[in-house]
Design a protein around this motif. Structure first.
Motif, PDB file in Angstrom:
ATOM      1  N   ALA A 221      47.454  52.456  46.003  1.00 26.49           N
ATOM      2  CA  ALA A 221      48.181  52.468  47.271  1.00 26.49           C
ATOM      3  C   ALA A 221      49.162  51.289  47.301  1.00 26.49           C
ATOM      4  O   ALA A 221      48.929  50.246  46.680  1.00 26.49           O
ATOM      5  N   GLY A 222      50.264  51.470  48.027  1.00 27.58           N
ATOM      6  CA  GLY A 222      51.338  50.481  48.016  1.00 27.58           C
ATOM      7  C   GLY A 222      50.883  49.066  48.319  1.00 27.58           C
ATOM      8  O   GLY A 222      51.272  48.106  47.629  1.00 27.58           O
ATOM      9  N   HIS A 223      50.060  48.883  49.342  1.00 22.74           N
ATOM     10  CA  HIS A 223      49.645  47.527  49.715  1.00 22.74           C
ATOM     11  C   HIS A 223      48.774  46.888  48.637  1.00 22.74           C
ATOM     12  O   HIS A 223      48.787  45.666  48.459  1.00 22.74           O
ATOM     13  N   ILE A 224      48.035  47.717  47.885  1.00 19.83           N
ATOM     14  CA  ILE A 224      47.178  47.175  46.831  1.00 19.83           C
ATOM     15  C   ILE A 224      47.997  46.692  45.648  1.00 19.83           C
ATOM     16  O   ILE A 224      47.828  45.566  45.167  1.00 19.83           O
ATOM     17  N   VAL A 225      48.933  47.521  45.184  1.00 24.33           N
ATOM     18  CA  VAL A 225      49.711  47.124  44.011  1.00 24.33           C
ATOM     19  C   VAL A 225      50.684  45.991  44.358  1.00 24.33           C
ATOM     20  O   VAL A 225      50.972  45.135  43.504  1.00 24.33           O
ATOM     21  N   PHE A 226      51.189  45.965  45.603  1.00 19.21           N
ATOM     22  CA  PHE A 226      52.079  44.872  45.966  1.00 19.21           C
ATOM     23  C   PHE A 226      51.299  43.564  46.023  1.00 19.21           C
ATOM     24  O   PHE A 226      51.816  42.498  45.642  1.00 19.21           O
ATOM     25  N   GLY A 227      50.043  43.642  46.463  1.00 22.15           N
ATOM     26  CA  GLY A 227      49.194  42.452  46.430  1.00 22.15           C
ATOM     27  C   GLY A 227      48.980  41.954  45.007  1.00 22.15           C
ATOM     28  O   GLY A 227      49.009  40.745  44.742  1.00 22.15           O
ATOM     29  N   LYS A 228      48.771  42.892  44.079  1.00 25.57           N
ATOM     30  CA  LYS A 228      48.624  42.510  42.672  1.00 25.57           C
ATOM     31  C   LYS A 228      49.900  41.850  42.152  1.00 25.57           C
ATOM     32  O   LYS A 228      49.850  40.874  41.386  1.00 25.57           O
ATOM     33  N   PHE A 229      51.042  42.388  42.562  1.00 24.92           N
ATOM     34  CA  PHE A 229      52.321  41.835  42.131  1.00 24.92           C
ATOM     35  C   PHE A 229      52.483  40.397  42.635  1.00 24.92           C
ATOM     36  O   PHE A 229      52.856  39.495  41.870  1.00 24.92           O
ATOM     37  N   LEU A 230      52.188  40.176  43.899  1.00 27.69           N
ATOM     38  CA  LEU A 230      52.317  38.833  44.465  1.00 27.69           C
ATOM     39  C   LEU A 230      51.367  37.858  43.776  1.00 27.69           C
ATOM     40  O   LEU A 230      51.733  36.696  43.494  1.00 27.69           O
ATOM     41  N   ASP A 231      50.142  38.307  43.511  1.00 30.80           N
ATOM     42  CA  ASP A 231      49.181  37.452  42.811  1.00 30.80           C
ATOM     43  C   ASP A 231      49.692  37.097  41.420  1.00 30.80           C
ATOM     44  O   ASP A 231      49.566  35.943  40.961  1.00 30.80           O
ATOM     45  N   HIS A 232      50.285  38.090  40.751  1.00 27.31           N
ATOM     46  CA  HIS A 232      50.750  37.852  39.380  1.00 27.31           C
ATOM     47  C   HIS A 232      51.893  36.851  39.331  1.00 27.31           C
ATOM     48  O   HIS A 232      51.876  35.916  38.528  1.00 27.31           O
ATOM     49  N   ILE A 233      52.891  37.023  40.192  1.00 30.37           N
ATOM     50  CA  ILE A 233      54.059  36.120  40.107  1.00 30.37           C
ATOM     51  C   ILE A 233      53.746  34.722  40.636  1.00 30.37           C
ATOM     52  O   ILE A 233      54.511  33.793  40.375  1.00 30.37           O
ATOM     53  N   SER A 234      52.631  34.590  41.356  1.00 29.80           N
ATOM     54  CA  SER A 234      52.249  33.245  41.813  1.00 29.80           C
ATOM     55  C   SER A 234      51.368  32.525  40.805  1.00 29.80           C
ATOM     56  O   SER A 234      51.043  31.352  40.983  1.00 29.80           O
ATOM     57  N   THR A 235      50.977  33.247  39.747  1.00 30.40           N
ATOM     58  CA  THR A 235      50.179  32.632  38.693  1.00 30.40           C
ATOM     59  C   THR A 235      51.075  31.823  37.758  1.00 30.40           C
ATOM     60  O   THR A 235      52.093  32.338  37.288  1.00 30.40           O
ATOM     61  N   PRO A 236      50.755  30.572  37.506  1.00 32.37           N
ATOM     62  CA  PRO A 236      51.581  29.761  36.586  1.00 32.37           C
ATOM     63  C   PRO A 236      51.692  30.451  35.224  1.00 32.37           C
ATOM     64  O   PRO A 236      50.696  30.989  34.717  1.00 32.37           O
ATOM     65  N   HIS A 237      52.894  30.419  34.669  1.00 30.02           N
ATOM     66  CA  HIS A 237      53.056  31.038  33.347  1.00 30.02           C
ATOM     67  C   HIS A 237      52.469  30.117  32.275  1.00 30.02           C
ATOM     68  O   HIS A 237      52.326  28.918  32.498  1.00 30.02           O
ATOM     69  N   PRO A 238      52.140  30.691  31.119  1.00 26.52           N
ATOM     70  CA  PRO A 238      51.505  29.900  30.058  1.00 26.52           C
ATOM     71  C   PRO A 238      52.325  28.686  29.641  1.00 26.52           C
ATOM     72  O   PRO A 238      53.558  28.739  29.660  1.00 26.52           O
TER      73      PRO A 238
END
Length: 238
Positions: A221-238
């Motif tokens: 569902a849209g709200h679930i995948v958008f939450g995953k997206f926000l979590d991912h881009i807020s994760t520091p890159h290696p």
């Protein structure tokens, strides 16, 4: 080189990217591209889902060779009369539209197939709610193939089982034996057998449609995948 994060629509697509580019420095994630799909969908037509006199099939896609519609049309034309009545709504436009309409005439299927062209979101929801089965057995056509297949998830959102292809990311959008059937559209005997099974077993369609809808609500569902997206881009890159 300037990027810090990579988001792919499927594990298959992620694998292609990692094969073709230097991605070791990126934070990577696979997130289904279903951001625009809200949780609620039109209520399925339970009379149709439970097996009416005429089975309603639907396809929603760009009308091009790799979607497997031509092969599906040929397979449907060779089903035995005992396999029951059916009607197929084909929604979309594209370069294969004229060829499909001509083949429909040649096979004597004009009374069984409706070409509806492009449809808006409201009409799409209405058509999906009235359908029994979604069909789009996509395959790889040269270098062109399905990276994921949002149409499969639109069908899942409406509680529809799908007949899907096996190439590309389609296998991640439709789980063979659980949320639908996966088939090689270029194998006519296999395609006919799968269509016969899917069309002739309303209980199994309902079971797989429910599993598809549960998968959508829990993971796509849209709200679930958008939450995953926000979590991912807020994760520091290696």
């Amino acid at each position: 080189d300037r990027a810090t994060h990579l988001v792919a629509s499927s594990d298959f697509t992620l694998g292609l990217v990692c094969q073709g580019w230097q991605t070791q420095h990126l934070a990577k994630s696979t997130i289904s591209p279903t951001y625009m799909l809200p949780d609620l969908a039109a209520t399925p037509n339970q009379a149709a889902q439970n097996g009416g006199q005429c089975l309603e099939i639907i396809s929603l896609c760009r009308l091009e060779a790799r979607k497997g519609l031509k092969q599906t049309m040929t397979a449907l034309a060779h089903l035995e009369p005992s396999d029951g009545g059916w009607h197929w709504s084909i929604c979309g436009a594209g370069p294969q539209e004229g060829e499909l309409k001509q083949l429909s005439r040649e096979l004597g299927l004009d009374d069984k197939i409706s070409f509806l062209g492009r449809v808006d979101d409201d009409e799409k929801d209405r058509l999906l709610a009235a359908a029994d089965l979604f069909v789009m057995p996509s395959y790889q056509d040269g270098g062109s193939l399905e990276g994921f297949g949002i149409s499969y998830i639109e069908a899942a959102r409406a509680g529809l089982a799908c007949v899907a292809g096996r190439s590309g990311g389609a296998a991640e959008a439709v789980i063979d034996g659980t949320t639908g059937w996966s088939v090689d559209a270029q194998n006519q005997s296999q395609l006919r057998a799968v269509l016969k099974e899917a069309m002739g077993n309303p209980a199994e369609r309902a079971k797989r449609g429910k599993a598809a809808q549960d998968m959508f609500q829990q993971k796509m569902a849209g709200h679930i995948v958008f939450g995953k997206f926000l979590d991912h881009i807020s994760t520091p890159h290696p």
